[in-house]
Write an enzyme that holds these catalytic residues in place. Structure first.
Site, PDB file in Angstrom:
ATOM      1  N   ASP A  76       0.814  -1.210   0.000  1.00  0.00           N
ATOM      2  CA  ASP A  76       0.000   0.000   0.000  1.00  0.00           C
ATOM      3  C   ASP A  76       0.850   1.262   0.000  1.00  0.00           C
ATOM      4  O   ASP A  76       0.365   2.347  -0.339  1.00  0.00           O
ATOM      5  CB  ASP A  76      -0.917  -0.012   1.232  1.00  0.00           C
ATOM      6  CG  ASP A  76      -1.960   1.094   1.185  1.00  0.00           C
ATOM      7  OD1 ASP A  76      -2.656   1.198   0.156  1.00  0.00           O
ATOM      8  OD2 ASP A  76      -2.069   1.854   2.160  1.00  0.00           O
ATOM      9  N   MET A  80      -8.131   5.517   2.796  1.00  0.00           N
ATOM     10  CA  MET A  80      -8.273   6.699   1.942  1.00  0.00           C
ATOM     11  C   MET A  80      -7.025   7.003   1.128  1.00  0.00           C
ATOM     12  O   MET A  80      -7.016   7.939   0.328  1.00  0.00           O
ATOM     13  CB  MET A  80      -8.613   7.923   2.810  1.00  0.00           C
ATOM     14  CG  MET A  80      -9.946   7.829   3.512  1.00  0.00           C
ATOM     15  SD  MET A  80     -11.340   7.744   2.355  1.00  0.00           S
ATOM     16  CE  MET A  80     -11.189   9.319   1.517  1.00  0.00           C
ATOM     17  N   ARG A  81      -5.955   6.224   1.316  1.00  0.00           N
ATOM     18  CA  ARG A  81      -4.727   6.521   0.586  1.00  0.00           C
ATOM     19  C   ARG A  81      -4.945   6.407  -0.924  1.00  0.00           C
ATOM     20  O   ARG A  81      -4.362   7.168  -1.706  1.00  0.00           O
ATOM     21  CB  ARG A  81      -3.598   5.604   1.043  1.00  0.00           C
ATOM     22  CG  ARG A  81      -2.267   5.919   0.367  1.00  0.00           C
ATOM     23  CD  ARG A  81      -1.110   5.123   0.940  1.00  0.00           C
ATOM     24  NE  ARG A  81      -0.719   5.617   2.253  1.00  0.00           N
ATOM     25  CZ  ARG A  81      -0.776   4.915   3.365  1.00  0.00           C
ATOM     26  NH1 ARG A  81      -1.206   3.673   3.338  1.00  0.00           N
ATOM     27  NH2 ARG A  81      -0.399   5.436   4.505  1.00  0.00           N
ATOM     28  N   ALA A  82      -5.770   5.465  -1.351  1.00  0.00           N
ATOM     29  CA  ALA A  82      -6.010   5.291  -2.785  1.00  0.00           C
ATOM     30  C   ALA A  82      -6.623   6.549  -3.401  1.00  0.00           C
ATOM     31  O   ALA A  82      -6.247   6.965  -4.504  1.00  0.00           O
ATOM     32  CB  ALA A  82      -6.919   4.089  -3.024  1.00  0.00           C
ATOM     33  N   VAL A  88      -3.832   9.199  -3.662  1.00  0.00           N
ATOM     34  CA  VAL A  88      -2.866   8.860  -4.709  1.00  0.00           C
ATOM     35  C   VAL A  88      -3.486   9.063  -6.088  1.00  0.00           C
ATOM     36  O   VAL A  88      -2.836   9.598  -7.003  1.00  0.00           O
ATOM     37  CB  VAL A  88      -2.363   7.418  -4.542  1.00  0.00           C
ATOM     38  CG1 VAL A  88      -1.534   6.990  -5.750  1.00  0.00           C
ATOM     39  CG2 VAL A  88      -1.526   7.297  -3.276  1.00  0.00           C
TER      40      VAL A  88
END
Length: 679
Positions: free
Chosen positions: A193, A274-276, A279
């Site tokens: 991730d 929420m990183r997706a 990014v």
């Protein structure tokens, strides 16, 4: 220094080049993971990227590459007050798979710290990579303790080195680039991730393209400098385009409609956290800047999803990464329609969503978007029935014809299986072992450089000599001979060798489905515990090594999925084949202890005295001290107990399929009974 292969001379590999260039435009994208077979220019492209990166301004003499405009106030080489900067090329620092912890984060001179109170610190690779590229080839083979350090540095933007209360901190912000061959094993989800983007690469099947690859490579090998000179103009143009995109990046507008498409896409594909979303937003912005535009479009969002989401959709190591592009297009269209129509016009949309009418409609269930295995619990739906389950052990079946492979039952959490005793193998999470990390169990004199100080043992060794050394004041006089290395106990990874009975007595659909589900569960457990795995199967007249020992649990699951059944039960052949595999592995990796897992109902047929021969083969494993577990697959009201007898011959233990489950009632009763007897 050798001349690197020019980035612009790489043939094909469009996704690979785009992923790297987007990170050059916007390092905030978070790096890239390059997955693919060997010999596909992965390392060549990464090393070539460094020549395209803009120069960085650093404080002269600072070993930690501080920016003179905003130097790190906690820099060990600081403070840097009003320092004039000098420009240098951005670094590409390579982290070897076998690097030590001190090589990665740096080393503190414990002896000087204790005796002189001086923080004598030698920077590691994280310091070298600050404001540059940290490249990890074969990142999936990186040891767990190094992965943990990388995760900490990537999350905090800093590296901490601590030794018994003495600590050093320095900034460590870098572009993380990793390459890997999926056949050699998968990455831990936490590290997976941390890569902003992922790209899949494969060798071209186009003859003309392959010819051009060979032609350019031979020309480079003959004259690297001359070859690079021929591509200098293209390299300069690409470098200028990167600089222009970087300058344009702050002016790129990410509209609310586009942001809604990003959020809707991440929600539709059920990515964690929420990183997706973040990014994807940064990637779409970089794509717009790369194209010379000041506004992000839906096409940018689509391309960003294809780069940022595939590796975040893996739910377990057996899921193939990837996105259903029809579903992606439908989601983007629906999000665009919602933005244009508002949210209250159609409170209960039908399965066709925005009426797009293509790509299979809107009611596609999640398992239709690329999962490799059929839905669990439907083993009888995809292949014709071979025989009724009510008579799995009928006399005519053990020597019957080959049966078609059946799907595995749903995996479950298994009980902990471990090798007894204390090992010294590679760090993992299964059996007890002496390791560099874990709880402290004692102290010894260091052999070579001191890495883990045992403070109390060091003080005890130095205390009797203080008067003779002329100690005065409160300080402790410490010599090299006083230092003690801490010994620690943790967990190791093992070689888990599966020996699976695929004979006719196991061929009943429900039984083989349950057996495959159990082995799949054990494989998932092996992945989580960082084991190597191997697979031996036996049926008919012989046994075969379906998968030599490997770190790729995914490959083992693939072999298991296509495993046919039928024929006699050459149990002795399976055990002897396993003995051969373990003998070779002991020579290759003597520190990794094996765990033999035999999955069978214990029956042995075919040839003269098959039962006696199987017993002799089992005693070979017992004589060599191989830890073993027999998973008893016998079913029905009448049980012969042959698997239990096999376990005794092996010197191991036997568990039923039900007892293998971590939450099984049978296993709970056994544990409670054992605890009562101990009390």
């Amino acid at each position: 220094m050798s001349t690197p292969y020019p980035f612009t001379a790489i043939v094909g590999q469009d996704d690979l080049r785009l992923g790297l260039l987007l990170n050059a435009v916007s390092p905030a994208v978070g790096g890239v993971l390059v997955r693919g077979e060997k010999g596909t220019a992965k390392s060549t492209a990464v090393r070539a990227l460094a020549a395209l990166m803009p120069e960085v301004s650093v404080v002269p003499g600072c070993r930690f590459s501080c920016d003179p405009v905003s130097p790190d106030p906690a820099c060990p080489d600081g403070p840097h007050a009003d320092a004039a900067g000098v420009s240098r090329a951005a670094r590409t620092v390579e982290l070897p798979v076998g690097a030590s912890e001190d090589r990665l984060v740096g080393a503190l001179d414990i002896e000087r710290a204790l005796s002189e109170g001086v923080k004598a610190f030698e920077p590691g690779l994280l310091a070298d990579a600050h404001r540059g590229i940290l490249y990890v080839d074969e990142v999936n083979l990186l040891h767990d303790h190094l992965v943990d350090l990388l995760l900490d540095a990537a999350a905090m933007g800093a590296s901490y080195v601590e030794r018994e209360g003495v600590s050093v901190r320095h900034a460590a912000r870098f572009l993380l680039v990793g390459t890997m061959n999926p056949e050699e094993g998968e990455l831990r989800p936490q590290l997976l991730d941390r890569f902003g983007l992922t790209v899949e690469v494969a060798a071209s099947r186009d003859t003309d393209e392959r010819v051009e690859v060979v032609r350019r490579r031979l020309a480079y090998d003959d004259d690297p400098e001359g070859f690079a000179a021929r591509w200098a103009e293209e390299e300069t143009a690409l470098r200028e385009r990167i600089a222009g995109a970087r300058a344009l990046l702050p002016r790129v507008v990410l509209g609310d409609g586009v942001l809604r498409q990003i959020a809707a896409t991440c929600a539709a594909f059920e990515v964690d956290g929420m990183r997706a979303d973040i990014v994807m937003a940064r990637t779409a912005t970089a794509l717009a800047a790369w194209a010379g535009r000041e506004e992000v479009t839906a096409d940018d969002v689509r391309q960003a999803a294809l780069l940022a989401l595939p590796h975040r959709r893996r739910r377990n190591p057996f899921d193939a990464p990837g996105l259903d592009e029809d579903k992606l297009d439908q989601t983007l269209d629906e999000a665009a329609g919602d933005e244009g129509q508002g949210h209250d016009d159609d409170p209960d949309p039908g399965p066709d969503g925005g009426g797009d009418g293509g790509g299979g409609g809107g009611g596609v269930p999640p398992q239709a978007d690329g999962d490799r295995t059929p839905p669990q619990g439907s083993q009888g739906d995809d292949t014709p029935s071979q025989a009724p389950d009510s008579a799995p052990d009928a006399p005519g079946r053990s020597a019957g014809a080959e049966q078609q492979p059946v799907a595995a039952a749903e995996p479950f959490r298994t009980k902990m299986l471990s090798v007894p005793g204390l090992g010294e193998g590679a760090a993992g999470r299964r059996s007890r072992a002496r390791t560099a990390h874990g709880r402290t169990t004692g102290a010894v004199r260091p052999q070579g450089a001191l890495t883990k100080l045992h403070l109390s043992a060091t003080v005890q060794a130095a205390a009797p000599h203080q008067r003779a050394r002329g100690r005065s004041g409160r300080g402790l006089v410490v010599r090299r001979d006083d230092l003690r290395q801490a010994t620690r106990e943790g967990r190791e990874g093992n070689l888990v060798l599966f020996v699976v009975d695929a004979s006719g007595s196991m061929a009943a659909r429900q039984r083989m489905s349950a057996v495959k589900g159990a082995v799949l569960s054990l494989l998932l457990d092996a992945y989580q515990r960082r084991d190597k795995v191997g697979l031996v199967t036996f049926r008919g007249k012989e046994a075969e090594v379906a998968l030599p020992p490997t770190s790729s649990v995914d490959a083992a699951a693939s072999r298991l999925e296509s495993l046919p059944t039928g024929g006699r039960t050459p149990l002795a052949a399976g055990l002897l084949k396993a003995h051969d595999v373990l003998r070779v592995e002991r020579l290759r990796d003597p520190s990794r202890r094996p765990l033999l897992v035999v999955v069978t109902d214990g029956r042995a047929t075919g040839g003269p005295e098959p039962v006696a021969l199987a017993g002799r083969a089992a005693r070979l494993h017992q004589a060599e001290g191989t830890a073993s577990v027999v998973v008893d697959c016998e079913s029905g009201y009448v049980r012969l107990g042959l698997a239990g007898e096999l376990a005794r011959e092996l010197g191991g233990t036997a568990v039923t399929l039900d007892e293998l489950r971590a939450d099984s009632i049978a296993g709970l009763v056994k544990d409670v009974t054992a605890a009562g007897r101990a009390a």
